[in-house]
Design a protein around this motif. Structure first.
Motif, PDB file in Angstrom:
ATOM      1  N   HIS A   1      81.627  20.627  56.923  1.00  0.00           N
ATOM      2  CA  HIS A   1      81.285  21.960  56.439  1.00  0.00           C
ATOM      3  C   HIS A   1      82.057  22.212  55.163  1.00  0.00           C
ATOM      4  CE1 HIS A   1      79.927  22.246  60.568  1.00  0.00           C
ATOM      5  NE2 HIS A   1      79.239  23.323  60.234  1.00  0.00           N
ATOM      6  N   GLN A   2      81.413  22.880  54.268  1.00  0.00           N
ATOM      7  CA  GLN A   2      82.000  23.126  52.943  1.00  0.00           C
ATOM      8  C   GLN A   2      82.804  24.404  52.969  1.00  0.00           C
ATOM      9  OE1 GLN A   2      79.259  22.905  49.719  1.00  0.00           O
ATOM     10  NE2 GLN A   2      80.552  24.124  48.386  1.00  0.00           N
ATOM     11  N   GLY A   3      84.102  24.253  52.672  1.00  0.00           N
ATOM     12  CA  GLY A   3      84.946  25.422  52.584  1.00  0.00           C
ATOM     13  C   GLY A   3      84.665  26.234  51.340  1.00  0.00           C
ATOM     14  N   SER A   4      85.219  27.451  51.302  1.00  0.00           N
ATOM     15  CA  SER A   4      84.962  28.331  50.161  1.00  0.00           C
ATOM     16  C   SER A   4      85.615  27.831  48.888  1.00  0.00           C
ATOM     17  CB  SER A   4      85.499  29.743  50.490  1.00  0.00           C
ATOM     18  OG  SER A   4      86.890  29.674  50.767  1.00  0.00           O
ATOM     19  N   ASP A   5      86.666  26.979  49.030  1.00  0.00           N
ATOM     20  CA  ASP A   5      87.368  26.500  47.839  1.00  0.00           C
ATOM     21  C   ASP A   5      86.899  25.129  47.405  1.00  0.00           C
ATOM     22  OD1 ASP A   5      88.310  25.289  50.097  1.00  0.00           O
ATOM     23  OD2 ASP A   5      90.387  25.130  49.360  1.00  0.00           O
ATOM     24  N   GLN A   6      85.812  24.623  47.959  1.00  0.00           N
ATOM     25  CA  GLN A   6      85.332  23.291  47.634  1.00  0.00           C
ATOM     26  C   GLN A   6      84.062  23.401  46.818  1.00  0.00           C
ATOM     27  OE1 GLN A   6      84.986  21.555  51.482  1.00  0.00           O
ATOM     28  NE2 GLN A   6      87.094  20.798  51.495  1.00  0.00           N
ATOM     29  N   GLY A   7      84.098  22.853  45.644  1.00  0.00           N
ATOM     30  CA  GLY A   7      82.939  22.901  44.770  1.00  0.00           C
ATOM     31  C   GLY A   7      82.270  21.557  44.647  1.00  0.00           C
ATOM     32  N   GLN A   8      81.583  21.394  43.520  1.00  0.00           N
ATOM     33  CA  GLN A   8      80.816  20.173  43.297  1.00  0.00           C
ATOM     34  C   GLN A   8      81.715  18.959  43.180  1.00  0.00           C
ATOM     35  OE1 GLN A   8      78.716  19.134  39.403  1.00  0.00           O
ATOM     36  NE2 GLN A   8      77.080  20.045  40.610  1.00  0.00           N
ATOM     37  N   ALA A   9      82.887  19.106  42.558  1.00  0.00           N
ATOM     38  CA  ALA A   9      83.787  17.964  42.410  1.00  0.00           C
ATOM     39  C   ALA A   9      84.254  17.449  43.764  1.00  0.00           C
ATOM     40  CB  ALA A   9      84.998  18.367  41.548  1.00  0.00           C
ATOM     41  N   ALA A  10      84.550  18.364  44.706  1.00  0.00           N
ATOM     42  CA  ALA A  10      84.982  17.938  46.037  1.00  0.00           C
ATOM     43  C   ALA A  10      83.852  17.242  46.774  1.00  0.00           C
ATOM     44  CB  ALA A  10      85.464  19.145  46.836  1.00  0.00           C
ATOM     45  N   GLN A  11      82.626  17.707  46.594  1.00  0.00           N
ATOM     46  CA  GLN A  11      81.492  17.075  47.253  1.00  0.00           C
ATOM     47  C   GLN A  11      81.309  15.641  46.772  1.00  0.00           C
ATOM     48  OE1 GLN A  11      77.879  19.272  47.062  1.00  0.00           O
ATOM     49  NE2 GLN A  11      78.795  21.169  47.781  1.00  0.00           N
ATOM     50  N   LEU A  12      81.537  15.383  45.496  1.00  0.00           N
ATOM     51  CA  LEU A  12      81.354  14.034  44.973  1.00  0.00           C
ATOM     52  C   LEU A  12      82.384  13.064  45.529  1.00  0.00           C
ATOM     53  CD1 LEU A  12      80.532  14.787  41.260  1.00  0.00           C
ATOM     54  CD2 LEU A  12      78.977  13.918  43.000  1.00  0.00           C
ATOM     55  N   LYS A  13      83.536  13.573  46.012  1.00  0.00           N
ATOM     56  CA  LYS A  13      84.545  12.705  46.581  1.00  0.00           C
ATOM     57  C   LYS A  13      84.282  12.408  48.045  1.00  0.00           C
ATOM     58  CE  LYS A  13      88.042  14.414  43.347  1.00  0.00           C
ATOM     59  NZ  LYS A  13      89.307  15.155  43.195  1.00  0.00           N
ATOM     60  N   ARG A  14      83.350  13.120  48.669  1.00  0.00           N
ATOM     61  CA  ARG A  14      82.991  12.829  50.053  1.00  0.00           C
ATOM     62  C   ARG A  14      82.236  11.515  50.119  1.00  0.00           C
ATOM     63  NH1 ARG A  14      80.898  18.481  52.796  1.00  0.00           N
ATOM     64  NH2 ARG A  14      82.565  19.808  52.034  1.00  0.00           N
ATOM     65  N   ARG A  15      82.418  10.818  51.239  1.00  0.00           N
ATOM     66  CA  ARG A  15      81.751   9.549  51.427  1.00  0.00           C
ATOM     67  C   ARG A  15      81.173   9.478  52.833  1.00  0.00           C
ATOM     68  NH1 ARG A  15      82.223   9.763  46.815  1.00  0.00           N
ATOM     69  NH2 ARG A  15      83.087   8.254  45.341  1.00  0.00           N
ATOM     70  N   SER A  16      80.101   8.759  52.952  1.00  0.00           N
ATOM     71  CA  SER A  16      79.522   8.468  54.255  1.00  0.00           C
ATOM     72  C   SER A  16      79.231   6.985  54.307  1.00  0.00           C
ATOM     73  CB  SER A  16      78.239   9.276  54.474  1.00  0.00           C
ATOM     74  OG  SER A  16      77.280   8.957  53.495  1.00  0.00           O
ATOM     75  N   GLY A  17      79.339   6.420  55.462  1.00  0.00           N
ATOM     76  CA  GLY A  17      79.131   4.994  55.628  1.00  0.00           C
ATOM     77  C   GLY A  17      79.668   4.539  56.969  1.00  0.00           C
ATOM     78  N   SER A  18      79.685   3.249  57.188  1.00  0.00           N
ATOM     79  CA  SER A  18      80.163   2.681  58.442  1.00  0.00           C
ATOM     80  C   SER A  18      81.652   2.387  58.329  1.00  0.00           C
ATOM     81  CB  SER A  18      79.397   1.401  58.782  1.00  0.00           C
ATOM     82  OG  SER A  18      78.005   1.658  58.887  1.00  0.00           O
ATOM     83  N   VAL A  19      82.419   2.829  59.328  1.00  0.00           N
ATOM     84  CA  VAL A  19      83.852   2.554  59.343  1.00  0.00           C
ATOM     85  C   VAL A  19      84.057   1.080  59.687  1.00  0.00           C
ATOM     86  CG1 VAL A  19      86.053   3.099  60.441  1.00  0.00           C
ATOM     87  CG2 VAL A  19      84.406   4.919  59.989  1.00  0.00           C
ATOM     88  N   MET A  20      84.749   0.360  58.831  1.00  0.00           N
ATOM     89  CA  MET A  20      84.953  -1.074  59.018  1.00  0.00           C
ATOM     90  C   MET A  20      85.721  -1.342  60.309  1.00  0.00           C
ATOM     91  SD  MET A  20      86.744  -3.839  56.451  1.00  0.00           S
ATOM     92  CE  MET A  20      88.391  -3.223  56.798  1.00  0.00           C
ATOM     93  N   GLY A  21      85.107  -2.124  61.195  1.00  0.00           N
ATOM     94  CA  GLY A  21      85.733  -2.461  62.460  1.00  0.00           C
ATOM     95  C   GLY A  21      85.895  -1.305  63.417  1.00  0.00           C
ATOM     96  N   GLN A  22      85.312  -0.141  63.073  1.00  0.00           N
ATOM     97  CA  GLN A  22      85.461   1.074  63.876  1.00  0.00           C
ATOM     98  C   GLN A  22      86.930   1.413  64.112  1.00  0.00           C
ATOM     99  OE1 GLN A  22      83.097   0.430  67.450  1.00  0.00           O
ATOM    100  NE2 GLN A  22      81.268   1.243  66.447  1.00  0.00           N
ATOM    101  N   SER A  23      87.774   1.071  63.144  1.00  0.00           N
ATOM    102  CA  SER A  23      89.218   1.277  63.283  1.00  0.00           C
ATOM    103  C   SER A  23      89.713   2.287  62.270  1.00  0.00           C
ATOM    104  CB  SER A  23      89.967  -0.050  63.096  1.00  0.00           C
ATOM    105  OG  SER A  23      89.562  -0.994  64.068  1.00  0.00           O
ATOM    106  N   VAL A  24      90.475   3.260  62.765  1.00  0.00           N
ATOM    107  CA  VAL A  24      91.101   4.278  61.922  1.00  0.00           C
ATOM    108  C   VAL A  24      92.605   4.143  62.070  1.00  0.00           C
ATOM    109  CG1 VAL A  24      91.353   6.742  61.474  1.00  0.00           C
ATOM    110  CG2 VAL A  24      89.131   5.818  62.156  1.00  0.00           C
ATOM    111  N   LEU A  25      93.291   3.994  60.963  1.00  0.00           N
ATOM    112  CA  LEU A  25      94.744   3.820  60.947  1.00  0.00           C
ATOM    113  C   LEU A  25      95.408   5.179  60.761  1.00  0.00           C
ATOM    114  CD1 LEU A  25      97.209   1.944  60.908  1.00  0.00           C
ATOM    115  CD2 LEU A  25      96.830   1.634  58.450  1.00  0.00           C
ATOM    116  N   VAL A  26      96.252   5.561  61.740  1.00  0.00           N
ATOM    117  CA  VAL A  26      96.952   6.845  61.708  1.00  0.00           C
ATOM    118  C   VAL A  26      98.410   6.588  61.353  1.00  0.00           C
ATOM    119  CG1 VAL A  26      97.467   8.953  62.976  1.00  0.00           C
ATOM    120  CG2 VAL A  26      95.425   7.616  63.553  1.00  0.00           C
ATOM    121  N   VAL A  27      98.900   7.321  60.343  1.00  0.00           N
ATOM    122  CA  VAL A  27     100.293   7.178  59.916  1.00  0.00           C
ATOM    123  C   VAL A  27     100.925   8.561  59.891  1.00  0.00           C
ATOM    124  CG1 VAL A  27     101.865   6.319  58.159  1.00  0.00           C
ATOM    125  CG2 VAL A  27      99.673   5.184  58.508  1.00  0.00           C
ATOM    126  N   ARG A  28     102.050   8.675  60.600  1.00  0.00           N
ATOM    127  CA  ARG A  28     102.769   9.947  60.676  1.00  0.00           C
ATOM    128  C   ARG A  28     104.245   9.686  60.446  1.00  0.00           C
ATOM    129  NH1 ARG A  28     101.771  15.526  60.617  1.00  0.00           N
ATOM    130  NH2 ARG A  28     103.387  16.605  61.781  1.00  0.00           N
TER     131      ARG A  28
END
Length: 524
Positions: free
Chosen positions: A113-140
């Motif tokens: 969902h598009q927040g009120s502070d997100q314009g066209q530039a933020a939309q262009l940085k969004r990506r969709s596709g298949s996550v490689m290996g279905q793996s998400v690396l979490v770093v805290r």
């Protein structure tokens, strides 16, 4: 004794109930409104069960350690610079807890969902596709967010992807609607690929992944505007290409005119391209599942064949102009039109037949963001999104071929401009007269170059702008949807120039240039 047992039950049993294992942390956070924040907090304090899990690393660091370079399983590695650790030590007063783990990407709901502070530039940085290996690396690192690092963290993802596959480093951005949804975004992350690894350098810590063959999502309002421009432009191109064919047929009756034959074949290919595009876009909305299984692949084949034929004839147009303009002496090819027709129509036909055998064609899915920022899909009959090797086929037939044609024809256009200047200098006695009308000659020369640019398909060079900005998409769509109209205007310009040259030979260089791209003195 019962009083003691009661006190132990009151004070000790809640501690037992609140204890949980790290493997259960994500389950405990599923019902939370923003589960990612909950998960980041719980992995700092959870209990590890039994033997250590190679996919879950938690370390307590003191002030003596300068940097951290740790492996998370066999496929991932995390490097955290000194600046990130120092920042968390100031906040956490000396001791720092670092957690790096890998979770499955199925937990992430792609419902942005598009927040009120997100314009066209933020939309262009969004990506969709298949996550490689279905793996998400979490770093805290520590209890507080780490961002805006001067020295970025480095995340390594091992892969075995073929060279044709693309990948982009992304991180997870919450939608801000407190419903657990979000989207993948590239802001603050750079991608470096080697033969066996993706190395992501990011200026913050979050949930990271590599999207394979990511594509930029398009806002629905832009998608609708681009669609209407494409439909209207293609419809006009269909009409004007038909008119161009009628003009060619009526004004040039010699069947042996090679240049007119090449022009007519290119015009026919453009007619098929725009007509098949309109049919594929509109008919897919009317097909049910039974018809879709065989009608949509057939329409996709027709559109693919038309596109390949168009670029083939653009390349042959450039080759023909090269023979007439650059190599003007002793050029004779027996059955010239027959041979170029075999190439112009034969190669595209052979290509689509091979693709049809391997079931390449079908329904193609496009990602669209509506006005509320929510992902939706649009469909057309084209290369099937479900075909496993769709990307190699796409890049080979619809990227490599157009790039080769555009590049070679660009070089040819440079030769044309050089030839035009040379013809100007060969004007001899007419040079003074031409200098008096320099402005008019400049307009004629520019018209010639622009006309040849359309005929040679150089407007397709704007394809590269579609990956950079939304305005680039509009420029590309307008120019190429109206290519049939440009061909019609070019044919009118050639006819009017041909008639003008019959009554006035004042500008010999313009006459040579225009007639070179239109008529051939060599008979079959």
């Amino acid at each position: 004794m019962w009083i003691v047992l009661g006190l132990l039950t009151v004070f000790w049993l809640p501690d037992i109930q609140t204890a949980y294992y790290c493997e259960d942390a994500i389950v405990r956070c599923e019902e939370d409104s923003v589960w990612t924040r909950c998960y980041e907090d719980k992995i700092l304090t959870c209990d590890q069960r039994g033997r250590s899990n190679p996919h879950f690393v938690r370390l307590s660091l003191n002030s003596s350690l300068e940097t951290l370079n740790v492996a998370v399983g066999q496929q991932h590695r995390v490097f955290i610079p000194l600046s990130a650790l120092k920042r968390t030590r100031r906040v956490d007063k000396g001791q720092t807890t670092v957690v790096a783990t890998v979770i499955n990407s199925s937990r992430f709901q792609l419902d942005p969902h598009q927040g009120s502070d997100q314009g066209q530039a933020a939309q262009l940085k969004r990506r969709s596709g298949s996550v490689m290996g279905q793996s998400v690396l979490v770093v805290r690192v520590g209890e507080h967010p780490v961002k805006n690092l001067l020295v970025p963290v480095r995340l390594t993802f091992r892969h075995n992807l073929p060279e044709m596959e693309e990948g982009t480093c992304v991180f997870w951005q919450d939608s801000g609607l407190e419903n657990g949804t979000g989207f993948w975004i590239t802001d603050g992350c750079d991608t470096n690929r080697t033969a066996s690894e993706f190395v992501c350098t990011c200026n913050h810590l979050s949930f990271f992944a590599v999207l394979v063959n990511p594509v930029s999502s398009v806002a629905k309002r832009d998608f609708m505007a681009l669609s209407y421009i494409s439909y209207i432009g293609s419809a006009l191109s269909v009409v004007f290409t038909i008119i161009s064919l009628i003009i060619y047929k009526c004004t040039h009756r010699r069947p042996t005119d090679k240049s007119i034959g090449v022009h007519m074949n290119l015009t026919v290919a453009l007619l098929f391209l725009h007509l098949s595009f309109l049919v594929c876009c509109f008919l897919v909305q009317l097909l049910n599942e039974n018809w879709e299984n065989w009608v949509c692949p057939g329409l996709g084949l027709l559109l693919h064949w038309s596109l390949l034929a168009t670029f083939s004839w653009m390349a042959l147009e450039g080759f023909h102009i090269y023979l007439l303009l650059i190599r003007v002496f002793n050029i004779y090819i027996r059955r010239y039109l027959l041979k170029v027709s075999l190439v112009g129509w034969g190669l595209p036909t052979l290509t689509v037949v091979v693709c049809w055998v391997f079931s390449v064609y079908g329904k193609h899915t496009l990602v669209v963001i509506d006005d509320n920022g929510q992902n939706s899909t649009a469909h057309m009959c084209w290369l099937s999104s479900d075909f496993p090797q769709m990307r190699p086929v796409y890049y080979t037939t619809t990227v490599t071929l157009p790039c080769s044609v555009v590049l070679s024809n660009c070089c040819l256009l440079v030769l044309v401009v050089i030839k035009l200047r040379r013809l100007r200098r060969e004007g001899g006695n007419n040079w003074r007269n031409m200098c008096k009308d320099r402005g008019g000659q400049l307009v004629k020369d520019c018209t010639t170059v622009l006309g040849l640019s359309c005929v040679l398909g150089l407007t397709w060079a704007f394809t590269s702008t579609t990956y950079v900005s939304i305005p680039g998409m509009y420029i590309f769509t307008v120019l190429n949807s109206l290519q049939g109209v440009f061909m019609f205007l070019w044919s009118l310009a050639l006819i009017s120039r041909s008639r003008a040259d019959n009554s006035s030979l004042r500008d010999t260089s313009s006459q040579k240039m225009m007639m070179t791209s239109f008529n051939s003195n060599n008979e079959k």
